[in-house]
Design a protein around this motif. Structure first.
Motif, mmCIF file in Angstrom:
data_model
loop_
_atom_site.group_PDB
_atom_site.id
_atom_site.type_symbol
_atom_site.label_atom_id
_atom_site.label_comp_id
_atom_site.label_asym_id
_atom_site.label_seq_id
_atom_site.Cartn_x
_atom_site.Cartn_y
_atom_site.Cartn_z
ATOM 1 N N PHE A 162 0.811 -1.221 0.000
ATOM 2 C CA PHE A 162 0.000 0.000 0.000
ATOM 3 C C PHE A 162 0.843 1.270 0.000
ATOM 4 C CE2 PHE A 162 -3.005 -2.915 2.475
ATOM 5 C CZ PHE A 162 -3.564 -3.395 1.309
ATOM 6 N N GLN A 163 2.005 1.244 0.681
ATOM 7 C CA GLN A 163 2.836 2.439 0.751
ATOM 8 C C GLN A 163 3.861 2.489 -0.391
ATOM 9 O OE1 GLN A 163 2.334 4.930 2.853
ATOM 10 N NE2 GLN A 163 0.630 3.871 3.861
ATOM 11 N N LEU A 164 4.725 1.501 -0.458
ATOM 12 C CA LEU A 164 5.785 1.501 -1.474
ATOM 13 C C LEU A 164 5.334 0.945 -2.819
ATOM 14 C CD1 LEU A 164 8.761 0.280 0.767
ATOM 15 C CD2 LEU A 164 8.146 2.631 0.142
ATOM 16 N N ARG A 165 4.267 0.177 -2.822
ATOM 17 C CA ARG A 165 3.709 -0.423 -4.055
ATOM 18 C C ARG A 165 4.748 -1.263 -4.810
ATOM 19 N NH1 ARG A 165 -1.258 1.776 -4.902
ATOM 20 N NH2 ARG A 165 -1.689 3.732 -3.828
ATOM 21 N N LEU A 166 5.527 -2.025 -4.072
ATOM 22 C CA LEU A 166 6.542 -2.875 -4.697
ATOM 23 C C LEU A 166 6.010 -4.271 -5.029
ATOM 24 C CD1 LEU A 166 9.647 -1.990 -2.487
ATOM 25 C CD2 LEU A 166 9.087 -1.134 -4.768
ATOM 26 N N PHE A 167 5.038 -4.742 -4.259
ATOM 27 C CA PHE A 167 4.498 -6.078 -4.463
ATOM 28 C C PHE A 167 2.971 -6.026 -4.461
ATOM 29 C CE2 PHE A 167 8.596 -6.582 -2.327
ATOM 30 C CZ PHE A 167 9.231 -7.493 -3.170
ATOM 31 N N PRO A 168 2.323 -6.943 -5.174
ATOM 32 C CA PRO A 168 0.848 -6.971 -5.177
ATOM 33 C C PRO A 168 0.308 -7.331 -3.801
ATOM 34 C CG PRO A 168 1.742 -8.888 -6.312
ATOM 35 C CD PRO A 168 2.896 -7.976 -6.054
ATOM 36 N N ALA A 169 -0.861 -6.807 -3.487
ATOM 37 C CA ALA A 169 -1.448 -7.036 -2.170
ATOM 38 C C ALA A 169 -2.150 -8.374 -2.056
ATOM 39 C CB ALA A 169 -2.432 -5.917 -1.832
ATOM 40 N N MET A 170 -2.560 -8.961 -3.160
ATOM 41 C CA MET A 170 -3.295 -10.221 -3.107
ATOM 42 C C MET A 170 -3.148 -10.961 -4.425
ATOM 43 S SD MET A 170 -7.188 -8.747 -3.308
ATOM 44 C CE MET A 170 -6.902 -7.848 -1.776
ATOM 45 N N GLY A 171 -3.618 -12.216 -4.417
ATOM 46 C CA GLY A 171 -3.569 -13.019 -5.623
ATOM 47 C C GLY A 171 -2.328 -13.875 -5.697
ATOM 48 N N ASP A 172 -2.238 -14.664 -6.763
ATOM 49 C CA ASP A 172 -1.092 -15.556 -6.968
ATOM 50 C C ASP A 172 -0.647 -15.512 -8.423
ATOM 51 O OD1 ASP A 172 -3.386 -16.677 -7.879
ATOM 52 O OD2 ASP A 172 -3.124 -18.615 -6.916
ATOM 53 N N ASP A 173 -0.331 -14.314 -8.858
ATOM 54 C CA ASP A 173 0.076 -14.087 -10.235
ATOM 55 C C ASP A 173 1.598 -14.040 -10.337
ATOM 56 O OD1 ASP A 173 0.131 -13.557 -12.907
ATOM 57 O OD2 ASP A 173 -0.384 -11.433 -12.718
ATOM 58 N N GLY A 174 2.234 -15.219 -10.408
ATOM 59 C CA GLY A 174 3.667 -15.289 -10.612
ATOM 60 C C GLY A 174 4.492 -15.161 -9.343
ATOM 61 N N PHE A 175 5.813 -15.092 -9.553
ATOM 62 C CA PHE A 175 6.764 -15.105 -8.438
ATOM 63 C C PHE A 175 6.647 -13.855 -7.568
ATOM 64 C CE2 PHE A 175 10.954 -13.979 -6.714
ATOM 65 C CZ PHE A 175 11.209 -15.102 -5.947
ATOM 66 N N VAL A 176 6.365 -12.714 -8.178
ATOM 67 C CA VAL A 176 6.310 -11.464 -7.411
ATOM 68 C C VAL A 176 5.252 -11.532 -6.324
ATOM 69 C CG1 VAL A 176 5.926 -8.986 -7.553
ATOM 70 C CG2 VAL A 176 7.176 -10.144 -9.369
ATOM 71 N N SER A 177 4.123 -12.141 -6.645
ATOM 72 C CA SER A 177 3.047 -12.243 -5.655
ATOM 73 C C SER A 177 3.355 -13.263 -4.565
ATOM 74 C CB SER A 177 1.731 -12.620 -6.350
ATOM 75 O OG SER A 177 1.832 -13.906 -6.949
#
Length: 318
Positions: A162-177
């Motif tokens: 929410f603050q830095l917006r580096l990673f998604p908050a939810m879901g399972d879309d690939g390695f980043v999540s």
């Protein structure tokens, strides 16, 4: 003798699986609500046609005595048939098979992170010569163990999503999540490893043989990694089953916090709907993982210290 010991441990594991199955069956039976009414009318069970509920109870076998339901379900489970979901009508094994890969990916990544985090923290605390830094590093593991998993997840979401917006908050879309959920589980698990390993290292370094090694001219790095670490890791290995159990339980909470598909969402939905077959296959699977993890730890012991093999062989022979 060693085969006798393994056979005994396998027998104990089977007893654990039976106990897990039986306790989960009884707990779900005692929960308020009716699986047939939930299947027929959702949350508003009072508005459901009683005849429809009675027919569903007969079809699901819920109108039979408890002991008959238990023995029938247990007999099927012994041959790998955990029945069909009372909510979806699909085999419980199929639902577990679909939910398993995302959870395995999450727990596998979290396991690697926790081992690396725990080992680095324990070794750093042991190697540093600065008193205040050493005390700080030694104080971090108890803090990490005491923080609830869901709270760690919420903090990471707030900071990195929410603050830095580096990673998604939810879901399972690939390695980043996968990063934030894995870190969420790895923090308490890694702190657990660091706590055990650091205490074991301190105890091992106080042994007389370590002074002998130092007196022979070995450097501190060689003492730590070549002699002390190998012996210090043994008490940590004994908690391998507990660590695996912590990873699985953490995955259940973390998948809910991060809205990920997996065993966590599956078991939460099943418990809410009193879906006994689905809950039981998940419980038995978790118990099986725990049993296998402990058995693997026992088999790894001889690779770490041959004396353990000799001691256990003597114990079994006696």
């Amino acid at each position: 003798m060693w085969l006798t010991y393994i056979a005994r441990r396998v027998g104990q594991g089977l007893l654990v699986l039976w106990a897990a199955y039986t306790i989960s069956f009884l707990v779900l039976y005692l929960l308020p609500g009716d699986a047939a009414a939930l299947f027929a009318g959702g949350a508003d069970q009072e508005a459901v046609d009683p005849e429809l509920v009675a027919r569903l109870r007969a079809e699901l076998g819920l109108d039979r005595p408890l002991w008959e339901q238990y023995l029938t379900a247990l007999g099927r489970a012994l041959v790998g048939d955990f029945g069909t979901s009372t909510q979806t009508g699909r085999p419980a094994a199929d639902l577990l098979g679909e939910a398993l890969p995302p959870t395995l990916a999450l727990t596998g990544f979290a396991f690697v992170l926790s081992v690396v985090l725990g080992a680095v923290l324990a070794l750093a605390a042991s190697l540093t010569r600065t008193a205040w830094l050493r005390n700080l590093l030694f104080s971090l593991p108890p803090i990490g163990v005491s923080i609830p998993v869901f709270w760690i997840g919420l903090l990471l979401l707030q900071a990195f999503s929410f603050q830095l917006r580096l990673f998604p908050a939810m879901g399972d879309d690939g390695f980043v999540s996968l990063v934030l959920p894995a870190v969420t589980i790895a923090i308490p698990s890694g702190a657990f490893i660091a706590q055990l390993l650091s205490r074991s290292l301190r105890s091992t370094l106080a042994q007389p043989y370590v002074e002998v090694v130092r007196a022979k001219g070995a450097g501190e790095t060689r003492v730590q990694f070549g002699h002390a670490l190998r012996n210090a890791v043994i008490p940590t290995l004994t908690m391998g089953g507990v660590l695996v159990g912590g990873l699985l339980s953490g995955a259940v909470v973390t998948e809910t916090v991060f809205s990920r598909l997996g065993i966590g969402r599956l078991v939460v939905t099943a418990v809410n709907n009193r879906d006994v077959p689905v809950v039981q296959i998940v419980v038995v699977f978790a118990a099986l993982v725990f049993v296998v993890a402990n058995l693997v730890v026992d088999l790894v012991y001889p690779l770490v210290d041959r004396r353990i093999t000799l001691a256990r062989t003597a114990f079994v022979a006696a």
